[in-house]
Design an enzyme around this catalytic site. Structure first.
Site, mmCIF file in Angstrom:
data_model
loop_
_atom_site.group_PDB
_atom_site.id
_atom_site.type_symbol
_atom_site.label_atom_id
_atom_site.label_comp_id
_atom_site.label_asym_id
_atom_site.label_seq_id
_atom_site.Cartn_x
_atom_site.Cartn_y
_atom_site.Cartn_z
ATOM 1 N N HIS A 73 1.238 -7.459 -3.167
ATOM 2 C CA HIS A 73 1.020 -6.204 -3.896
ATOM 3 C C HIS A 73 1.404 -4.997 -3.049
ATOM 4 O O HIS A 73 1.483 -3.892 -3.560
ATOM 5 C CB HIS A 73 -0.427 -6.099 -4.392
ATOM 6 C CG HIS A 73 -1.440 -5.695 -3.377
ATOM 7 N ND1 HIS A 73 -2.192 -6.604 -2.657
ATOM 8 C CD2 HIS A 73 -1.853 -4.477 -2.963
ATOM 9 C CE1 HIS A 73 -3.019 -5.962 -1.850
ATOM 10 N NE2 HIS A 73 -2.834 -4.671 -2.016
ATOM 11 N N SER A 223 -4.597 -3.276 3.321
ATOM 12 C CA SER A 223 -3.944 -4.358 2.584
ATOM 13 C C SER A 223 -2.720 -4.885 3.322
ATOM 14 O O SER A 223 -1.936 -4.128 3.893
ATOM 15 C CB SER A 223 -3.496 -3.863 1.202
ATOM 16 O OG SER A 223 -4.580 -3.698 0.346
ATOM 17 N N GLY A 224 -2.567 -6.202 3.285
ATOM 18 C CA GLY A 224 -1.419 -6.829 3.931
ATOM 19 C C GLY A 224 -1.640 -7.128 5.394
ATOM 20 O O GLY A 224 -0.863 -7.869 6.008
#
Length: 277
Positions: A73, A223-224
């Site tokens: 995402h 995120s990630g």
């Protein structure tokens, strides 16, 4: 951490191990990272035309001199005619002596569903760099676990990033990389908690891993990024920051993509870059 579902490019984001005696400030509940602690940490950048510079959006980890692991995402494709995202490696402080590395290819896992986003699973992607980075004491690759590895419940691991320090508070300047120690939460227990806010009877899928506790968690902008555990005297990446319910709430640990579920998929790309292949 439902924030994680809506941080498609562009965006801004922090995390570090908690040392006794240090004030808990950071990722949520973290501290500044010391030099060389996480030399695989990567900042994914997108170009913001309004401010005219590259802005941090997500984290990532260097798993090969030419490949970065992140969340699917995070790997949003640029608008038509827009610049590809870039990466910064070897930094503790965002934007400090920036030397962005260009991304030449974004490979999302084929099972990732853009409509369901991170909650649908397979929230994992690989970014191919335009050229390999030079490894050094400040820039190193992180080890991946064997696919057979089982991460036990209550195992203490570390998550890092430049994300928010609370759900409403961005990491302040000088944007120092943050880290926090988080306990692994079993999927059965994690599912019991997340069912309370979900229409899904199994919101935590088999390819997901939960970790975190009240006041200690990843948050928007992380995120990630990598979740790493010490295993047989080596750091291995067991998770990729994916999604969750707000940040650092009791009974709602962060949700990570379980790396062991995708090791074979990752390896096929790594091996293509090995000498002699």
């Amino acid at each position: 951490m439902l924030w994680l579902l809506v941080i498609t490019l562009p965006c801004l984001g922090g995390s570090v191990p908690v040392t006794p005696g240090h004030e808990l400030v950071g990722i949520v509940g973290g501290c500044d990272v010391s030099a060389r602690s996480y030399p695989w940490q990567v900042s994914l950048r997108v170009y913001n035309r309004t401010v005219g510079r590259w802005i941090h959006c997500c984290g990532g980890s260097l798993i090969h001199p030419q490949w970065v692991l992140t969340a699917a995402h995070c790997g949003s494709l640029p608008r038509s005619g827009g610049p590809q995202p870039s990466l910064s490696v070897g930094q503790l402080r965002l934007y400090d002596h920036d030397k962005p590395t260009k991304v030449s290819k974004i490979v999302r896992h084929p099972d990732y569903n853009q409509i369901l986003s991170a909650k649908g699973g397979a929230d994992i992607a690989l970014l191919r760099l335009e050229a390999p980075v030079s490894l050094s004491p400040h820039i190193r690759v992180v080890s991946l676990p064997p696919a057979s590895l089982t991460v036990p419940e209550r195992k203490m691991c570390w998550v890092t990033g430049w994300g928010r320090v609370t759900v409403h508070s961005p990491l302040p300047p000088p944007y120092h990389l943050q880290e926090v120690e988080v306990p692994v939460v079993g999927n059965q227990v994690c599912n019991q908690h997340y069912r309370k806010i979900s229409n899904n009877t199994k919101p935590i899928k088999d390819d997901m891993l939960c970790a975190g506790s009240k006041g200690q968690d990843s948050c928007k902008g992380d995120s990630g990024g990598p979740l790493v555990c010490l295993w047989k005297c080596s750091w291995v990446q067991v998770g990729v920051v994916s999604w969750g319910h707000r940040c650092a709430l009791p009974n709602f640990p962060g949700v990570y993509t379980r790396v062991t579920s995708y090791v074979s998929w990752i390896r096929q790309y790594q091996q293509r870059q090995e000498p002699g292949r």
